[in-house]
Scaffold this active site. Structure first.
Site, PDB file in Angstrom:
ATOM      1  N   GLY A 128      11.087  -0.235 -14.163  1.00  0.00           N
ATOM      2  CA  GLY A 128      10.906  -1.022 -12.934  1.00  0.00           C
ATOM      3  C   GLY A 128      10.036  -2.238 -13.167  1.00  0.00           C
ATOM      4  N   GLY A 162      15.171   0.232 -11.041  1.00  0.00           N
ATOM      5  CA  GLY A 162      14.740  -0.308 -12.334  1.00  0.00           C
ATOM      6  C   GLY A 162      15.938  -0.880 -13.071  1.00  0.00           C
ATOM      7  N   LEU A 196       5.030   5.956 -11.917  1.00  0.00           N
ATOM      8  CA  LEU A 196       5.404   4.812 -11.077  1.00  0.00           C
ATOM      9  C   LEU A 196       6.776   4.996 -10.426  1.00  0.00           C
ATOM     10  CD1 LEU A 196       3.632   3.577 -13.677  1.00  0.00           C
ATOM     11  CD2 LEU A 196       3.928   1.524 -12.327  1.00  0.00           C
ATOM     12  N   TYR A 211       7.229   6.044   4.956  1.00  0.00           N
ATOM     13  CA  TYR A 211       6.875   5.594   3.606  1.00  0.00           C
ATOM     14  C   TYR A 211       5.375   5.792   3.372  1.00  0.00           C
ATOM     15  CZ  TYR A 211       6.349   2.662  -0.509  1.00  0.00           C
ATOM     16  OH  TYR A 211       6.039   2.204  -1.767  1.00  0.00           O
ATOM     17  N   LYS A 266       3.590   8.537   0.741  1.00  0.00           N
ATOM     18  CA  LYS A 266       2.624   8.140  -0.276  1.00  0.00           C
ATOM     19  C   LYS A 266       1.267   8.835  -0.049  1.00  0.00           C
ATOM     20  CE  LYS A 266       4.631   5.305  -3.121  1.00  0.00           C
ATOM     21  NZ  LYS A 266       4.635   5.622  -4.563  1.00  0.00           N
TER      22      LYS A 266
END
Ligand code: UDP
Length: 342
Positions: free
Chosen positions: A31, A57, A95, A173, A177
């Site tokens: 990515g 990515g 990531l 979202y 996280k």
């Protein structure tokens, strides 16, 4: 670069000699941010394994000739399950994630499940595959979105977070996280996993694409084509943009800092610019004949989307941990992004 299928046990077990090259795993390494990090790790001599499903990515982000790079194209959960017991890493950088709010709004189930399930699988793996019993030193990337719509500025890591109701998809979202962060910190507390959580603020630079809403590559592309730069709302909302190369330099340093384990860090720039000013800066830096055009939020975003008026990190904690200071100015980033797009 070698490419393997997701049955990747290579027999590279724990090295007999302690001075072996560092073995790093980068999830989401193809990515935008991940590929810059991979470059840094290769430069310092690591053997790097990348797991990326190429959903956002791109293989072209990685050097095909890099000798110490192993690329596994797979869903992270499958790749981790396929790693043999002898697969030991010295460091993990996580990531892999659904990229940004826009993606999660388009596919909420996929976005929520990707973020939570992958991080859960990764932490379980890290806790049991380390060079020592406490597991693999692991850096979990989170997002400034975790702060939600808090009206405070700047955002400090110890601040409360403020979300809208669960009927508004946008906040899923941030919540996904936040759950990742809770889980990482729980592994640290309960199992002693050496884990660091990093909240990335607006990160920009080469290899970034505008497909997922990110403003700078969209502006640069429009400026190069002589098309209008579409500024959402009145353009008075502000952000702080940090060059991805400054971020990539800092991540390994943070993971190498023992005092950082079990902590959460903001990373980014703390120099704010309004989006209207950003459009003007892109136009001026590239000598473009484009103009900016205001687009009402109702046209730019699906109903129910709330844009943040401002977002600025408090960097005191990361400054004190590793002396972090963004080095590249926004003009340099704009020029480099443009050079790549040309
Ligand atoms: N934005 C804009 N035009 C675009 C894309 C984004 O004006 O083509 C605005 C967006 O509404 C926000 C800011 O630029 O206020 C930053 O957007 P981005 O998606 O890059 O990051 P985030 O919203 O996550 O800070």
């Amino acid at each position: 670069m070698t490419t393997t299928s997701p049955s990747p046990s290579t027999g590279r077990g724990p090295a007999a000699h302690p001075a072996h090259p560092r073995r790093s795993l980068v999830t989401g390494g193809a990515g935008f941010v991940g590929s810059h990090l991979v470059q840094r790790l290769l430069e310092r001599g690591d053997h790097v394994t990348v797991v990326d499903n190429l959903s956002t990515g791109r293989r072209a982000n990685l050097d095909p000739d890099a000798p110490r790079l192993r690329f596994i194209e797979a869903d992270l959960r499958d790749a981790l399950a396929a790693f043999g017991k002898g697969e030991v890493f010295d460091e993990i950088y996580h990531l892999a994630a659904a990229v940004g709010v826009k993606l999660v709004m388009d596919d909420p189930i996929g976005g929520i499940e990707t973020n939570i399930e992958q991080t859960s699988a990764l932490l379980r793996f890290a806790a049991s595959h380390g060079p020592t019993a406490s597991g693999v030193p692991t850096l979990i990337t989170s997002s400034s979105e975790v702060y939600g719509k808090s009206a405070r500025s700047p955002f400090a890591e110890s601040d409360d977070v403020v979300y809208g109701p669960t009927t508004v998809t946008r906040w899923s979202y941030a919540c996904s996280k936040a759950i990742d962060e809770f889980l990482a910190l729980a592994y640290h507390r309960q199992r002693g996993l050496p884990v660091v959580v990093v909240r990335l603020f607006n990160t920009v630079g080469p290899r970034q694409v505008g497909d997922y809403g990110m403003v700078l590559p969209r502006f640069v592309r429009a400026a190069l084509r002589g098309e209008p730069l579409e500024v959402y709302g009145d353009g008075a909302q502000s952000r702080c943009f940090c060059d991805v190369r400054d971020v990539a330099d800092a991540l390994p340093r943070l993971l190498a800092t023992p005092a950082a384990r079990g902590q959460v860090y903001n990373i980014g720039s703390d120099r704010a610019i309004s989006i209207a000013e950003l459009a003007d800066l892109v136009i001026a830096t590239l000598g473009s004949r484009s103009a900016r055009r205001l687009i009402p939020y109702s046209e730019a975003y699906p109903a129910g989307f709330e844009d943040l008026k401002q977002r600025r990190p408090d960097l005191a904690r990361i400054r004190s941990a590793i002396g972090f200071e963004p080095r590249r100015g926004l003009e340099e980033t704009i020029r480099d992004l443009a050079a790549e797009m040309r």
